[in-house]
Motif scaffolding. Structure first.
Motif, short mmCIF file in Angstrom:
data_model
loop_
_atom_site.label_atom_id
_atom_site.label_comp_id
_atom_site.label_asym_id
_atom_site.label_seq_id
_atom_site.Cartn_x
_atom_site.Cartn_y
_atom_site.Cartn_z
N ARG A 1 0.82 -1.27 -0.01
CA ARG A 1 0.23 -0.13 0.03
C ARG A 1 0.95 1.24 -0.01
O ARG A 1 0.17 2.47 0.17
N LEU A 2 2.03 1.03 -0.15
CA LEU A 2 3.07 2.34 -0.44
C LEU A 2 3.15 2.61 -1.81
O LEU A 2 3.04 1.91 -2.72
N LYS A 3 2.92 3.98 -2.01
CA LYS A 3 2.60 4.67 -3.38
C LYS A 3 3.42 5.75 -3.74
O LYS A 3 3.92 6.15 -2.65
N ALA A 4 3.58 6.04 -4.85
CA ALA A 4 4.39 7.29 -5.29
C ALA A 4 3.40 8.14 -5.84
O ALA A 4 2.91 7.75 -7.14
N LEU B 1 6.66 11.54 -4.43
CA LEU B 1 6.78 11.51 -3.10
C LEU B 1 5.79 10.43 -2.55
O LEU B 1 4.91 9.91 -3.20
N VAL B 2 6.18 9.84 -1.45
CA VAL B 2 5.69 8.62 -0.87
C VAL B 2 4.06 8.97 -0.24
O VAL B 2 3.86 10.11 0.39
N PRO C 1 3.35 12.13 4.25
CA PRO C 1 4.40 11.74 5.00
C PRO C 1 4.23 12.47 6.47
O PRO C 1 4.61 11.94 7.48
N ASP C 2 3.44 13.66 6.53
CA ASP C 2 3.25 14.14 7.94
C ASP C 2 2.58 13.39 8.68
O ASP C 2 2.35 13.49 10.22
N PHE D 1 10.47 7.99 9.55
CA PHE D 1 11.95 8.23 8.76
C PHE D 1 12.81 8.26 9.85
O PHE D 1 14.09 8.36 9.15
N LYS D 2 12.79 8.36 10.98
CA LYS D 2 13.85 8.36 11.95
C LYS D 2 14.17 6.94 12.29
O LYS D 2 15.33 6.77 12.98
N ASP D 3 13.47 5.87 11.92
CA ASP D 3 13.72 4.41 11.85
C ASP D 3 14.62 4.17 10.90
O ASP D 3 14.07 4.16 9.68
N PRO D 4 15.71 3.55 11.08
CA PRO D 4 16.55 3.32 9.78
C PRO D 4 15.71 2.25 8.92
O PRO D 4 15.90 2.53 7.62
N GLU D 5 15.30 1.13 9.37
CA GLU D 5 14.50 0.28 8.53
C GLU D 5 13.49 0.81 7.92
O GLU D 5 13.29 0.72 6.69
N SER D 6 12.70 1.63 8.41
CA SER D 6 11.49 2.07 7.80
C SER D 6 11.79 3.20 6.77
O SER D 6 11.19 3.03 5.59
N ALA D 7 12.80 3.92 6.96
CA ALA D 7 13.41 5.08 5.91
C ALA D 7 13.77 4.02 4.74
O ALA D 7 13.42 4.40 3.75
N ARG D 8 14.45 2.96 4.92
CA ARG D 8 14.93 2.25 3.66
C ARG D 8 13.85 1.62 2.94
O ARG D 8 13.75 1.50 1.68
N VAL D 9 13.13 1.13 3.79
CA VAL D 9 11.65 0.52 2.88
C VAL D 9 10.94 1.52 2.22
O VAL D 9 10.55 1.33 1.19
N VAL D 10 10.95 2.89 2.84
CA VAL D 10 10.09 4.03 1.92
C VAL D 10 10.80 4.21 0.88
O VAL D 10 10.18 4.40 -0.38
#
Length: 749
Positions: A499-502, A521-522, A534-535, A541-550
């Motif tokens: 369900r992540l979209k661009a 933009l995600v 993103p808001d 985005f402060k979590d390394p794994e989540s930021a990489r996933v996005v």
């Protein structure tokens, strides 16, 4: 060869006979074996470690770490393959090995992807089982790790030989029992010999206090055989601290008629420090002739060996402090306290600042010296009754009792001051500092896990707000971290369910208002059809794994959209992709990025990579420069995002291969507030032009802002004035229709 089949050793019958002769199967757990599996798990960094003995139809675990079962069928056993060859077996990736790819332990729980095992033998002919480790991730162990596993396997073989010795002693004692069945006292001695091989026997006449020793007991005491004895003299060999306990145990045994077993320190006649185990019980209790009989064994070597194993399993070898395993045990014990109520104490978490830079610039020897010196300083400063541990590469923990001579705050402040003192190394000085988080039990938490989280929250806030000081847990921190966890859950859940979209926000050329491309933009598509920006999950985005996933997910979607557009003969212009520092810092980022573009036949010059200043603020400056240079040389445009919001943007323009900047939206929003803001934006544009950089303004919302930017020579802009972010279909439609747009600065989708 898949699940359900396995090779049989040529000497299978003899192997099974040798295994049964040990009399070890289905015996209780032993601390010696458990210490070895814990150490193997720690050294090879694998969650599962086993001492596995392979029977006819199944393998049984004498000791195990990371699994809850005692045995598994032999036809799914990895160890059956290892004992068939009699050689060490390493399987880096089980899914790529035809022997194990369809094994149910690979395709299902516990999802074994890596296996390393050493076959165990006490005669180098029959291989009885293995010492092995397993992981749910593929891996290639180092030569050092495999050598350590081999050494631990030799220790296991030694323990197995002791079982063989005990089995032979048991057989001998049974035979002796049959031959001497008429002598009741010898019968009891033989029962004790069944438990302890190669021991000496003793007898105490309760009426006369006369002691009778076998020759072996004299040898244990370093006394000449036949030396006259009495009870007082025998007790004199025990240290004063242990003597009273030994006397009390013997007296209680005589009083209640119960057998006893004692293990204690011991000093021989010649002054040797030894460790002994002795046991005894009453013979013919209740008669006029009471005899106390028993056996004694010198277990010094076994005891010292166990201490070495315990040390290896509980103490960090570099710092000399407790390791993470021991720390967790101590913290949990402290939280249990007396009667289930946690004892009052504080948990101090210490994170070294600047350690990575020192380690990378001066080498690992310097890093090791820093760890040793800091550990010694922590040990010296921590008050009596504290427990100190190294819980990570450059992370330490101290459990401080509140009843100590100093408050935790005083200890923490002393640690801050002491740690930042220079560390001497090879004629120079290494400088590090510390950030500290503190939490209190039981007021902040009632479990070890929660207390750790509280201290970690306090430490995290310190690291985010300047480092080099002490922070304390507050209840408001949990709300912040709960919000962060909620954001992480939103991203992880959206990723799992695709369900992540661009969405794309057009970027226009201010000279003619034509669309030159767009920024990807995600967005998160909610099950009810709504979209989250993103808001709504910014903390993720402060979590390394989540930021990489996005980042990687948006990149994949952009590649799919670009491929579709190219197949339709449609050119969307240059698409901007954001790269967080966590995605950027992954291994082989540049080669992987370019490889994916190549696989999709996407020209690199269709991509603009946007990086913020925190990507450039990396200890490995040369590595960052090389990655950006490789991308730029391939044709990828490099944009410095949020320009002006950081601390060293001018040096970045000079030192890195950047060809565009994006003015931070905060400057654009402030244009109408003061003349100084317009001067700042004008200066940024002029400076960028002098570096021959393209200038993009972000967050343009009004015609006045657009006209001003156009007048000072800003090249491109994006913002709600032109269009909010739209999906791929809407962007394609807008680009197809843009030729019909005539009036400048009036384009709105």
């Amino acid at each position: 060869m898949g699940a359900g089949s396995y090779p049989l050793p040529e000497n299978e019958a003899g192997r099974l006979s040798s295994l049964r002769a040990l009399d070890i199967l289905r015996t209780p757990k032993d601390p010696e074996f458990d210490a070895i599996t814990e150490l193997a798990s720690s050294i090879l960094e694998c969650p599962i470690a086993l001492v596995s003995l392979v029977e006819e139809q199944q393998q049984w675990f004498k000791s195990c770490v990371g699994v809850s079962v005692e045995s598994t069928p032999r036809d799914v056993s990895f160890c059956s393959h290892a004992i068939a060859t009699g050689k060490p077996m390493v399987v880096p990736d089980t899914q790529k090995d035809p022997r194990f790819a369809d094994n149910p332990q690979v395709t299902g729980e516990p999802h074994i992807r890596f296996y390393a095992g050493y076959p165990l033998s006490i005669d180098q002919v029959h291989y009885l089982g293995t010492l092995c480790v397993m992981d749910d991730k593929p891996r290639q162990p180092t030569e050092f790790q495999l050598k350590q596993l081999e050494r631990l396997a030799l220790v296991v073989e030694g323990l197995l030989r002791s079982y063989k010795t005990m089995a032979l002693a048991k057989q001998s004692s049974i035979l002796a029992h049959a031959q001497n069945a008429k002598v009741a006292s010898q019968h009891k001695l033989l029962k004790q010999i069944e438990s302890l091989a190669k021991i000496g026997a003793w007898r105490l006449d309760r009426n006369t206090n006369v002691l009778t020793w076998s020759d072996q007991v004299y040898r244990v005491h370093d006394l000449p055989i036949g030396t006259p004895l009495d009870l007082e003299m025998a007790l004199s060999f025990y240290p004063e601290s242990a003597r009273a306990e030994v006397e009390a145990i013997i007296s209680q045994s005589i009083e209640v008629g119960a057998p006893f077993l004692v293990e204690t320190d011991f000093v021989t006649h010649t002054g040797r420090q030894r460790r002994v185990r002795f046991m005894g019980e009453l013979e013919d209790a209740g008669t006029d002739e009471e005899m106390l009989i028993g056996v004694i064994q010198d277990i010094t070597e076994q005891y010292e060996h166990e201490q070495v194993l315990w040390q290896a399993a509980h103490v960090d070898s570099l710092s000399g402090l407790g390791n993470r395993h021991w720390f967790q045990s101590e913290l949990e014990e402290m939280m249990k306290g007396c009667g289930g109520a946690p004892r009052e104490h504080a948990l101090i978490l210490i994170d070294l600042d600047g350690f990575k830079l020192a380690n990378d610039s001066l080498g690992h020897l310097a890093g090791d010296e820093v760890i040793r010196v800091v550990a010694q300083r922590i040990r010296e400063i921590s008050c009596k009754g504290s427990f100190c541990a190294r819980v990570g590469g450059d992370e330490f923990a101290v459990i401080v009792p509140l009843s100590g001579p100093e408050t935790p705050a005083e200890t923490a402040n002393k640690l801050i001051s002491r740690i930042k003192e220079p560390v001497p190394f090879e004629g120079t000085s290494v400088y590090v500092s510390a950030s500290i988080g503190v939490a209190f039990a039981p007021q902040d938490a009632s479990t070890a896990e929660d207390l750790m989280k509280c201290a970690d929250m306090a430490l995290y806030r310190v690291k985010r707000s300047g480092r080099g000081r002490v922070g304390y847990y507050e209840k408001t921190l949990r709300q912040v971290f709960d919000s962060r966890q909620k954001a992480i859950d939103v991203v992880r859940s959206a990723h799992r369910s695709r369900r992540l979209k661009a969405h794309y926000q057009p970027i226009v050329d201010l000279s003619d208002m034509s669309i030159k491309g767009a920024e990807a933009l995600v967005r998160v598509s909610e099950p009810n059809g709504s979209l989250l920006g993103p808001d709504n999950f910014w903390d993720a985005f402060k979590d390394p794994e989540s930021a990489r996933v996005v980042d990687s997910s948006v990149f994949q979607i952009v590649l799919e959209n670009l491929t579709n557009w190219q197949n339709q003969g449609f050119t969307p212009g240059r698409i901007s992709i954001n790269a967080s520092k966590y995605w950027f810092q992954t291994d082989d980022f540049a080669s992987g990025f370019l490889s994916q573009l190549s696989d999709c036949s996407i020209p690199p010059d269709m991509i603009r990579l946007e990086v913020t200043e925190n990507v450039l603020l990396n200890d490995e400056i040369e590595c960052v420069h090389r990655i950006l240079s490789d991308l730029r040389a391939a044709g990828v445009s490099i944009t410095l995002d949020d320009f002006g919001a950081g601390f060293a943007s001018l040096t970045h323009l000079r030192d890195y291969p950047i060809d565009a900047i994006k003015i931070d939206r905060s400057f654009i929003k402030a244009l109408s507030l003061s003349h100084q803001n317009t001067l700042i934006v004008r200066s940024i544009v002029d400076l960028s032009k002098s570096f021959n950089l393209t200038v993009i303004a972000a967050g343009v919302e009004s015609y006045a802002e657009a006209r001003f930017l156009q007048s000072i020579g800003c090249d491109q802009a994006q913002g709600s004035l032109f269009s909010d972010a739209v999906d791929a279909t809407e962007l394609q439609k807008a680009l197809a229709d843009q030729q019909s747009i005539a009036a400048p600065v009036s384009y709105v989708i």
